[in-house]
Motif scaffolding. Structure first.
Motif, PDB file in Angstrom:
ATOM      1  N   PHE A  92       0.803  -1.218   0.000  1.00  0.00           N
ATOM      2  CA  PHE A  92       0.000   0.000   0.000  1.00  0.00           C
ATOM      3  C   PHE A  92       0.845   1.280   0.000  1.00  0.00           C
ATOM      4  N   ASP A  93       2.043   1.240   0.574  1.00  0.00           N
ATOM      5  CA  ASP A  93       2.900   2.421   0.540  1.00  0.00           C
ATOM      6  C   ASP A  93       3.288   2.769  -0.896  1.00  0.00           C
ATOM      7  N   ARG A  94       3.540   1.741  -1.700  1.00  0.00           N
ATOM      8  CA  ARG A  94       3.874   1.986  -3.116  1.00  0.00           C
ATOM      9  C   ARG A  94       2.661   2.542  -3.861  1.00  0.00           C
ATOM     10  N   VAL A  95       1.472   2.110  -3.484  1.00  0.00           N
ATOM     11  CA  VAL A  95       0.259   2.644  -4.095  1.00  0.00           C
ATOM     12  C   VAL A  95       0.122   4.140  -3.791  1.00  0.00           C
ATOM     13  N   LYS A  96       0.329   4.511  -2.533  1.00  0.00           N
ATOM     14  CA  LYS A  96       0.216   5.922  -2.132  1.00  0.00           C
ATOM     15  C   LYS A  96       1.214   6.795  -2.886  1.00  0.00           C
ATOM     16  N   LYS A  97       2.435   6.328  -2.975  1.00  0.00           N
ATOM     17  CA  LYS A  97       3.480   7.120  -3.631  1.00  0.00           C
ATOM     18  C   LYS A  97       3.170   7.287  -5.118  1.00  0.00           C
ATOM     19  N   THR A  98       2.732   6.215  -5.754  1.00  0.00           N
ATOM     20  CA  THR A  98       2.400   6.284  -7.178  1.00  0.00           C
ATOM     21  C   THR A  98       1.230   7.226  -7.426  1.00  0.00           C
ATOM     22  N   ALA A  99       0.228   7.176  -6.548  1.00  0.00           N
ATOM     23  CA  ALA A  99      -0.939   8.044  -6.705  1.00  0.00           C
ATOM     24  C   ALA A  99      -0.553   9.518  -6.617  1.00  0.00           C
TER      25      ALA A  99
ATOM     26  N   TYR B  80       2.380  10.918  -7.329  1.00  0.00           N
ATOM     27  CA  TYR B  80       3.085  11.274  -8.565  1.00  0.00           C
ATOM     28  C   TYR B  80       2.112  11.401  -9.741  1.00  0.00           C
ATOM     29  N   LEU B  81       1.170  10.481  -9.800  1.00  0.00           N
ATOM     30  CA  LEU B  81       0.222  10.456 -10.914  1.00  0.00           C
ATOM     31  C   LEU B  81      -0.626  11.718 -10.959  1.00  0.00           C
ATOM     32  N   ILE B  82      -1.232  12.073  -9.846  1.00  0.00           N
ATOM     33  CA  ILE B  82      -2.122  13.235  -9.819  1.00  0.00           C
ATOM     34  C   ILE B  82      -1.352  14.530 -10.052  1.00  0.00           C
ATOM     35  N   GLY B  83      -0.184  14.644  -9.460  1.00  0.00           N
ATOM     36  CA  GLY B  83       0.627  15.848  -9.668  1.00  0.00           C
ATOM     37  C   GLY B  83       1.013  16.035 -11.125  1.00  0.00           C
ATOM     38  N   THR B  84       1.378  14.952 -11.783  1.00  0.00           N
ATOM     39  CA  THR B  84       1.802  15.040 -13.179  1.00  0.00           C
ATOM     40  C   THR B  84       0.643  15.367 -14.103  1.00  0.00           C
ATOM     41  N   THR B  85      -0.509  14.736 -13.911  1.00  0.00           N
ATOM     42  CA  THR B  85      -1.659  15.021 -14.776  1.00  0.00           C
ATOM     43  C   THR B  85      -2.109  16.474 -14.635  1.00  0.00           C
ATOM     44  N   PHE B  86      -2.012  17.010 -13.425  1.00  0.00           N
ATOM     45  CA  PHE B  86      -2.370  18.422 -13.236  1.00  0.00           C
ATOM     46  C   PHE B  86      -1.425  19.338 -14.013  1.00  0.00           C
ATOM     47  N   LEU B  87      -0.132  19.076 -13.919  1.00  0.00           N
ATOM     48  CA  LEU B  87       0.848  19.922 -14.602  1.00  0.00           C
ATOM     49  C   LEU B  87       0.690  19.858 -16.121  1.00  0.00           C
ATOM     50  N   ILE B  88       0.436  18.665 -16.652  1.00  0.00           N
ATOM     51  CA  ILE B  88       0.242  18.523 -18.096  1.00  0.00           C
ATOM     52  C   ILE B  88      -0.991  19.305 -18.536  1.00  0.00           C
ATOM     53  N   SER B  89      -2.083  19.130 -17.816  1.00  0.00           N
ATOM     54  CA  SER B  89      -3.328  19.796 -18.167  1.00  0.00           C
ATOM     55  C   SER B  89      -3.183  21.314 -18.116  1.00  0.00           C
ATOM     56  N   PHE B  90      -2.589  21.806 -17.046  1.00  0.00           N
ATOM     57  CA  PHE B  90      -2.447  23.249 -16.868  1.00  0.00           C
ATOM     58  C   PHE B  90      -1.555  23.845 -17.959  1.00  0.00           C
ATOM     59  N   GLY B  91      -0.422  23.218 -18.218  1.00  0.00           N
ATOM     60  CA  GLY B  91       0.532  23.755 -19.186  1.00  0.00           C
ATOM     61  C   GLY B  91      -0.008  23.757 -20.606  1.00  0.00           C
TER      62      GLY B  91
END
Length: 456
Positions: free
Chosen positions: A313-320, A322-333
């Motif tokens: 579950f720790d790996r799940v949290k870390k991946t989540a 990274y995932l949400i942060g990256t999708t936000f940056l792509i969308s915004f840019g």
């Protein structure tokens, strides 16, 4: 079989895995969108009829979307469940899921081909075709529909390649078809003088090659899960599990058809063919944003599903995170560039001065809500990766059914044709905010062995 490809999902560095899996997936999705984008670019430049033909082909978008939605219904629903099973070490169940998905895709292809060929003309008028554009709509969609089986297999089975950590192979399956499409388009459209029909033939041939590639790989020893004859018999329980999770991506795609009906009818009533043509271009620009985000989330999602199944579950949290942060940056840019330079994006699809001027005016309005929409993309992908169907379905329904369609009907009554364009950013901002709140409330609750047991 090569089992190392999927077991590394639970052991290797998460940033390294995300890079290795997401980059090929993003490239694959960008390439995939070229099937329609390249068609539109070439069609829009056919001498004398380009703008009208482009509008006619744009009206076929709801049918094409529905065909793709059924492939996602099984593929996007089955692949995460297969990845979770792989994380638990249950390859037999993963292959059962793959086999049932294959059989259901064949059934969907047969049914969709017959139904749409029978009702294509009234549907196209319903979707916004006019007497000026119906000829081009029928030319394109008739040929496209005969290739439905290839679309179902290519799009519906490719996620199973990604789910076992073989993102590069999944990318190649899309790349092969896209290159063929890009090469054949100008030859069929201009050299052979086939016009809109040529674009459709190029698309069908390219999808056929992709489908053969995907099926051949999933039947080979290079795949850690394989299509086997004994797994092709449909199981109600397995299909039910796939459908419960697949209904969310299905709604996300299929409701595009309902949205297009509402938008095109409104644009035709309040504006005319030129405004309907502008929606074709804006939807294409929106694809340029949604496709890399979709590719990124599809590439990362197997990491979430596999580690969830392995109870890491720790790996799940870390991946989540990274995932949400990256999708936000792509969308915004990306959205920021469309707001600042709408003319550049419009000129990709048309040289018609009237249509281009209209796009320059409305594209910044239409795309505004996408500035934060990456938050919804990321949160919803995490929910899907964890097998959480109910929240995913609610989020999908909220944006399109509960918000966008009613707004697109109500707002133009008060603000004219611009009200239709404003409906999109209002719905986007509201649903993205809601998805983020739901993620903050429910995410940690789902990371438990008890929840995993109930899911499987």
């Amino acid at each position: 079989m090569d089992y190392a490809k999927d077991t590394r999902l639970g052991t290797e560095s998460i940033p390294k895995l995300m890079l290795q899996l997401a980059v090929p997936s993003v490239i694959a999705q960008l390439i995939n969108v070229l099937y329609n984008i390249v068609d539109r670019i070439y069609i829009g430049r056919i001498p004398e009829i380009g703008a009208t033909a482009l509008t006619g082909v744009g009206v076929t978008f709801p049918i094409i979307t529905l065909v793709s939605a059924f492939s996602s219904f099984m593929g996007a629903g089955g692949a995460p469940l297969a990845a979770i099973s792989l994380g638990k070490g249950d390859r037999k169940r993963a292959e059962n899921i793959l086999g049932n998905t294959f059989s259901m895709l064949i059934l969907f292809a047969a049914a969709l081909t017959v139904i749409f060929l029978i009702f294509k003309e009234p549907l196209l008028y319903l979707f916004g075709a006019s007497e000026n554009t119906i000829t081009y709509s029928l030319q394109y969609i008739t040929i496209y529909l005969y290739g439905t089986i290839f679309v179902q297999l290519a799009l519906g089975l490719n996620p199973f390649i990604s789910s076992q950590g073989q993102a590069k192979t999944a990318m190649l399956s899309v790349l092969i078809g896209a290159v063929i499409n890009i090469v054949l388009d100008p030859i069929f459209i201009f050299v052979f003088g086939m016009g809109v029909r040529g674009a459709a033939y190029a698309t069908v041939i390219s999808q056929a090659v992709s489908a053969v590639w995907v099926v051949r790989f999933l039947c080979s020893r290079s795949s850690s899960i394989r299509i086997r004859r004994q797994n092709l018999r449909i199981s109600g329980r397995i299909v039910g599990s796939i459908a419960a999770l697949g209904v969310s991506p299905f709604i996300m795609q299929s409701t595009e058809s309902a949205i297009t009906i509402v938008l095109n009818h409104g644009l035709q009533s309040y504006g005319g063919d030129l405004y309907v043509g502008s929606m074709t271009i804006m939807q294409s620009v929106l694809q340029l944003l949604s496709v890399p985000i979709s590719g990124f989330t599809q590439g990362v999602q197997p990491i979430i599903s596999y580690n969830f199944g392995a109870q890491k579950f720790d790996r799940v949290k870390k991946t989540a995170r990274y995932l949400i942060g990256t999708t936000f940056l792509i969308s915004f840019g990306f959205t920021l560039t469309t707001i600042c330079f709408p003319g550049i994006y419009g000129s990709l699809f048309t040289s018609d001065a009237g249509l281009l001027n209209l796009v320059k005016q409305i594209l910044p309005v239409y795309m505004f809500g996408m500035l934060i929409f990456g938050l919804q993309n990321g949160c919803q992908s995490v929910f899907l990766g964890l097998g959480q169907a109910k929240i995913s379905v609610f989020i999908a329904l909220l944006r399109k059914v509960f918000l966008l369609i009613p707004l697109a009907i109500i707002l133009p009554r008060f603000f004219g044709v611009m009200g239709i364009y404003w409906a999109e950013p209002i719905a986007d901002i509201t649903s993205a905010t809601t998805a983020t709140i739901l993620f903050l409330i429910f995410f940690k609750r789902m990371l438990s062995a008890d929840y995993l047991k109930k899911l499987l």
